[in-house]
Write a protein that holds these residues in place. Structure first.
Motif, PDB file in Angstrom:
ATOM      1  N   GLU A  20      14.687  -6.852   1.125  1.00 52.28           N
ATOM      2  CA  GLU A  20      15.221  -6.631   2.472  1.00 52.28           C
ATOM      3  C   GLU A  20      15.115  -5.168   2.876  1.00 52.28           C
ATOM      4  O   GLU A  20      14.660  -4.851   3.978  1.00 52.28           O
ATOM      5  CB  GLU A  20      16.674  -7.100   2.530  1.00 52.28           C
ATOM      6  N   VAL A  21      15.523  -4.254   1.995  1.00 52.20           N
ATOM      7  CA  VAL A  21      15.499  -2.832   2.353  1.00 52.20           C
ATOM      8  C   VAL A  21      14.069  -2.305   2.440  1.00 52.20           C
ATOM      9  O   VAL A  21      13.793  -1.344   3.169  1.00 52.20           O
ATOM     10  CB  VAL A  21      16.303  -1.975   1.354  1.00 52.20           C
ATOM     11  N   ALA A  22      13.142  -2.940   1.709  1.00 54.13           N
ATOM     12  CA  ALA A  22      11.772  -2.424   1.632  1.00 54.13           C
ATOM     13  C   ALA A  22      10.808  -3.093   2.598  1.00 54.13           C
ATOM     14  O   ALA A  22       9.624  -2.748   2.619  1.00 54.13           O
ATOM     15  CB  ALA A  22      11.246  -2.574   0.205  1.00 54.13           C
ATOM     16  N   ALA A  23      11.283  -4.017   3.401  1.00 62.28           N
ATOM     17  CA  ALA A  23      10.381  -4.822   4.236  1.00 62.28           C
ATOM     18  C   ALA A  23       9.465  -3.971   5.114  1.00 62.28           C
ATOM     19  O   ALA A  23       8.253  -4.230   5.207  1.00 62.28           O
ATOM     20  CB  ALA A  23      11.207  -5.782   5.097  1.00 62.28           C
ATOM     21  N   LEU A  24       9.998  -2.954   5.754  1.00 64.22           N
ATOM     22  CA  LEU A  24       9.198  -2.142   6.679  1.00 64.22           C
ATOM     23  C   LEU A  24       8.185  -1.253   5.948  1.00 64.22           C
ATOM     24  O   LEU A  24       6.984  -1.288   6.284  1.00 64.22           O
ATOM     25  CB  LEU A  24      10.130  -1.306   7.554  1.00 64.22           C
ATOM     26  N   PRO A  25       8.581  -0.468   4.946  1.00 62.68           N
ATOM     27  CA  PRO A  25       7.591   0.364   4.257  1.00 62.68           C
ATOM     28  C   PRO A  25       6.512  -0.426   3.535  1.00 62.68           C
ATOM     29  O   PRO A  25       5.346  -0.006   3.499  1.00 62.68           O
ATOM     30  CB  PRO A  25       8.438   1.173   3.259  1.00 62.68           C
ATOM     31  N   VAL A  26       6.884  -1.567   2.962  1.00 60.31           N
ATOM     32  CA  VAL A  26       5.918  -2.351   2.184  1.00 60.31           C
ATOM     33  C   VAL A  26       4.736  -2.810   3.043  1.00 60.31           C
ATOM     34  O   VAL A  26       3.620  -2.943   2.561  1.00 60.31           O
ATOM     35  CB  VAL A  26       6.632  -3.554   1.518  1.00 60.31           C
ATOM     36  N   ARG A  27       4.982  -3.000   4.335  1.00 53.26           N
ATOM     37  CA  ARG A  27       3.884  -3.402   5.230  1.00 53.26           C
ATOM     38  C   ARG A  27       2.774  -2.359   5.285  1.00 53.26           C
ATOM     39  O   ARG A  27       1.642  -2.660   5.671  1.00 53.26           O
ATOM     40  CB  ARG A  27       4.420  -3.623   6.648  1.00 53.26           C
ATOM     41  N   GLU A  28       3.106  -1.113   4.934  1.00 51.90           N
ATOM     42  CA  GLU A  28       2.128  -0.029   5.032  1.00 51.90           C
ATOM     43  C   GLU A  28       1.403   0.253   3.716  1.00 51.90           C
ATOM     44  O   GLU A  28       0.546   1.126   3.661  1.00 51.90           O
ATOM     45  CB  GLU A  28       2.823   1.256   5.508  1.00 51.90           C
ATOM     46  N   LEU A  29       1.740  -0.482   2.659  1.00 54.12           N
ATOM     47  CA  LEU A  29       1.030  -0.321   1.390  1.00 54.12           C
ATOM     48  C   LEU A  29      -0.344  -0.982   1.483  1.00 54.12           C
ATOM     49  O   LEU A  29      -0.459  -2.119   1.946  1.00 54.12           O
ATOM     50  CB  LEU A  29       1.836  -0.927   0.242  1.00 54.12           C
ATOM     51  N   ARG A  30      -1.365  -0.280   1.013  1.00 55.68           N
ATOM     52  CA  ARG A  30      -2.754  -0.739   1.171  1.00 55.68           C
ATOM     53  C   ARG A  30      -3.221  -1.437  -0.103  1.00 55.68           C
ATOM     54  O   ARG A  30      -4.046  -0.928  -0.873  1.00 55.68           O
ATOM     55  CB  ARG A  30      -3.637   0.446   1.554  1.00 55.68           C
ATOM     56  N   LEU A  31      -2.676  -2.637  -0.307  1.00 54.22           N
ATOM     57  CA  LEU A  31      -2.940  -3.384  -1.536  1.00 54.22           C
ATOM     58  C   LEU A  31      -4.411  -3.735  -1.736  1.00 54.22           C
ATOM     59  O   LEU A  31      -4.872  -3.785  -2.883  1.00 54.22           O
ATOM     60  CB  LEU A  31      -2.081  -4.657  -1.567  1.00 54.22           C
ATOM     61  N   PRO A  32      -5.200  -3.990  -0.680  1.00 52.20           N
ATOM     62  CA  PRO A  32      -6.621  -4.283  -0.907  1.00 52.20           C
ATOM     63  C   PRO A  32      -7.385  -3.145  -1.585  1.00 52.20           C
ATOM     64  O   PRO A  32      -8.489  -3.373  -2.110  1.00 52.20           O
ATOM     65  CB  PRO A  32      -7.162  -4.528   0.511  1.00 52.20           C
ATOM     66  N   LEU A  33      -6.820  -1.945  -1.609  1.00 50.33           N
ATOM     67  CA  LEU A  33      -7.494  -0.833  -2.267  1.00 50.33           C
ATOM     68  C   LEU A  33      -7.379  -0.903  -3.780  1.00 50.33           C
ATOM     69  O   LEU A  33      -8.143  -0.244  -4.495  1.00 50.33           O
ATOM     70  CB  LEU A  33      -6.900   0.504  -1.787  1.00 50.33           C
ATOM     71  N   LEU A  34      -6.434  -1.705  -4.286  1.00 44.35           N
ATOM     72  CA  LEU A  34      -6.236  -1.799  -5.728  1.00 44.35           C
ATOM     73  C   LEU A  34      -7.293  -2.685  -6.370  1.00 44.35           C
ATOM     74  O   LEU A  34      -7.755  -3.664  -5.781  1.00 44.35           O
ATOM     75  CB  LEU A  34      -4.846  -2.361  -6.032  1.00 44.35           C
ATOM     76  N   ALA A  35      -7.658  -2.341  -7.607  1.00 41.18           N
ATOM     77  CA  ALA A  35      -8.627  -3.135  -8.367  1.00 41.18           C
ATOM     78  C   ALA A  35      -7.969  -4.427  -8.839  1.00 41.18           C
ATOM     79  O   ALA A  35      -6.739  -4.513  -8.913  1.00 41.18           O
ATOM     80  CB  ALA A  35      -9.131  -2.325  -9.559  1.00 41.18           C
ATOM     81  N   PRO A  36      -8.773  -5.454  -9.184  1.00 39.19           N
ATOM     82  CA  PRO A  36      -8.200  -6.729  -9.639  1.00 39.19           C
ATOM     83  C   PRO A  36      -7.226  -6.564 -10.806  1.00 39.19           C
ATOM     84  O   PRO A  36      -6.162  -7.195 -10.820  1.00 39.19           O
ATOM     85  CB  PRO A  36      -9.426  -7.535 -10.043  1.00 39.19           C
ATOM     86  N   SER A  37      -7.565  -5.749 -11.785  1.00 32.40           N
ATOM     87  CA  SER A  37      -6.665  -5.566 -12.926  1.00 32.40           C
ATOM     88  C   SER A  37      -5.336  -4.960 -12.481  1.00 32.40           C
ATOM     89  O   SER A  37      -4.273  -5.278 -13.038  1.00 32.40           O
ATOM     90  CB  SER A  37      -7.325  -4.675 -13.975  1.00 32.40           C
ATOM     91  N   GLU A  38      -5.386  -4.097 -11.475  1.00 28.51           N
ATOM     92  CA  GLU A  38      -4.158  -3.478 -10.967  1.00 28.51           C
ATOM     93  C   GLU A  38      -3.315  -4.479 -10.191  1.00 28.51           C
ATOM     94  O   GLU A  38      -2.072  -4.443 -10.253  1.00 28.51           O
ATOM     95  CB  GLU A  38      -4.512  -2.281 -10.084  1.00 28.51           C
ATOM     96  N   LEU A  39      -3.985  -5.385  -9.493  1.00 25.76           N
ATOM     97  CA  LEU A  39      -3.247  -6.425  -8.776  1.00 25.76           C
ATOM     98  C   LEU A  39      -2.546  -7.373  -9.747  1.00 25.76           C
ATOM     99  O   LEU A  39      -1.429  -7.843  -9.478  1.00 25.76           O
ATOM    100  CB  LEU A  39      -4.193  -7.213  -7.866  1.00 25.76           C
ATOM    101  N   VAL A  40      -3.192  -7.656 -10.878  1.00 24.58           N
ATOM    102  CA  VAL A  40      -2.575  -8.515 -11.897  1.00 24.58           C
ATOM    103  C   VAL A  40      -1.280  -7.874 -12.407  1.00 24.58           C
ATOM    104  O   VAL A  40      -0.232  -8.528 -12.510  1.00 24.58           O
ATOM    105  CB  VAL A  40      -3.552  -8.761 -13.066  1.00 24.58           C
ATOM    106  N   THR A  41      -1.361  -6.587 -12.714  1.00 21.92           N
ATOM    107  CA  THR A  41      -0.164  -5.868 -13.180  1.00 21.92           C
ATOM    108  C   THR A  41       0.905  -5.824 -12.100  1.00 21.92           C
ATOM    109  O   THR A  41       2.102  -5.978 -12.372  1.00 21.92           O
ATOM    110  CB  THR A  41      -0.550  -4.434 -13.595  1.00 21.92           C
ATOM    111  N   LEU A  42       0.466  -5.617 -10.868  1.00 18.76           N
ATOM    112  CA  LEU A  42       1.402  -5.570  -9.747  1.00 18.76           C
ATOM    113  C   LEU A  42       2.137  -6.897  -9.594  1.00 18.76           C
ATOM    114  O   LEU A  42       3.361  -6.926  -9.376  1.00 18.76           O
ATOM    115  CB  LEU A  42       0.653  -5.236  -8.460  1.00 18.76           C
ATOM    116  N   GLU A  43       1.415  -7.995  -9.709  1.00 20.32           N
ATOM    117  CA  GLU A  43       2.045  -9.312  -9.597  1.00 20.32           C
ATOM    118  C   GLU A  43       3.107  -9.503 -10.676  1.00 20.32           C
ATOM    119  O   GLU A  43       4.178 -10.062 -10.417  1.00 20.32           O
ATOM    120  CB  GLU A  43       0.987 -10.405  -9.707  1.00 20.32           C
TER     121      GLU A  43
END
Length: 300
Positions: free
Chosen positions: A223-246
């Motif tokens: 809830e508190v992070a809803a607005l800033p999170v929209r500005e994170l550029r997740l497509p820039l991360l590599a597949p291995s980084e997305l796995v860790t992020l998940e």
């Protein structure tokens, strides 16, 4: 026959200012007293100076004393006026300005003096504070200055702070001030293409910010992070980084599942399909990754 035209001549301004400075917090001949801060420090002043220099003080000093039977009394109150929410050093800086049209600032009180200048409607003092803050900006204080600039509508100071943050982002995101930004101001920072930090580090910084905000506001992380999170550029991360992020995201649900899914879709389709183009643009500090060449056409 017309008389001679009058001429206004001016004496030594510095000497005049120095003479008035001797009256700052001087109990001799003072006719009003303030009790300031948690320390309850006594500050002495002169009604005529405060009233002619500041509309807010004029109103305060014109009010009848508390408990007075005659609210229309022409006798101004003597005080003491209790100002518990301001530091004595800050209030004395305001008083100094009212007497001398100059102010003595340091990095510990500048932002609070700026706050007081806005509260008392002292535009010239506000300008002096902004100039000092810009000239002495540091990594540790820039986020606090940016928050104040946004709060008080100081557009020039906002831009100066943003430019500063863009130049040393990696250091700024590790400061306490960064973790105390509001969600609106943090989102404003994250919209910049010129942040000198990699996206993976930004995600971690936002995660730390969100946990602090969640604890302070007693609201869930998503809830508190809803607005800033929209500005994170997740497509820039590599597949291995997305796995860790998940995997990390399962702990706090910082990032909506659909945002991560959109980043995966960009990888699968080799383009930023369904993702706002700004989220596919590398920032100045983004580390190059092989898949970025597929995103670049979408960012143009």
């Amino acid at each position: 026959m017309a008389g001679p035209s009058p001429a206004r001549l001016q004496g030594d301004v510095a000497a005049f200012s120095a003479a008035l400075r001797t009256l700052v917090n001087n109990p001799q001949f003072s006719d009003v007293m303030f009790v300031v801060g948690q320390e309850q420090q006594k500050v002495f002043a002169h009604r005529c100076v405060l009233a002619c220099r500041c509309q807010a003080f004029r109103g305060m000093l014109s009010q009848a004393p508390v408990g007075s039977q005659d609210s229309s009394s022409s006798v101004p109150p003597q005080g003491p006026f209790v100002l518990g929410n301001v530091q004595p050093e800050v209030f004395l800086a305001v008083i100094e300005f009212l007497y001398t049209n100059s102010v003595t600032l340091n990095s510990h009180i500048a932002l609070e003096v700026l706050t007081s200048s806005v509260e008392y409607g002292l535009q010239d003092l506000c300008k002096l504070c902004v100039k000092f803050i810009k000239d002495t900006l540091s990594v540790e204080q820039v986020c606090e200055a940016l928050q104040a600039a946004v709060t008080y509508g100081q557009v020039d100071l906002q831009q100066h702070c943003l430019d500063f943050i863009e130049g040393c982002t990696a250091a700024v995101v590790r400061t306490q001030g960064f973790r105390e930004l509001s969600d609106v101001v943090l989102a404003r920072v994250l919209r910049s293409d010129r942040l000198a930090v990699d996206e993976l580090d930004l995600v971690q910084a936002v995660r730390e910010w969100a946990h602090v905000s969640s604890a302070v506001l007693e609201r869930p992380v998503p809830e508190v992070a809803a607005l800033p999170v929209r500005e994170l550029r997740l497509p820039l991360l590599a597949p291995s980084e997305l796995v860790t992020l998940e995997s990390c995201n399962q702990q706090d649900l910082l990032i909506p599942v659909e945002n991560i899914a959109a980043a995966w879709r960009a990888h699968a389709l080799r383009r930023g399909s369904g993702v706002p183009s700004r989220l596919c643009r590398p920032r100045r500090g983004t580390r190059p990754r092989d898949h970025h060449r597929h995103l670049e056409p979408q960012a143009k």
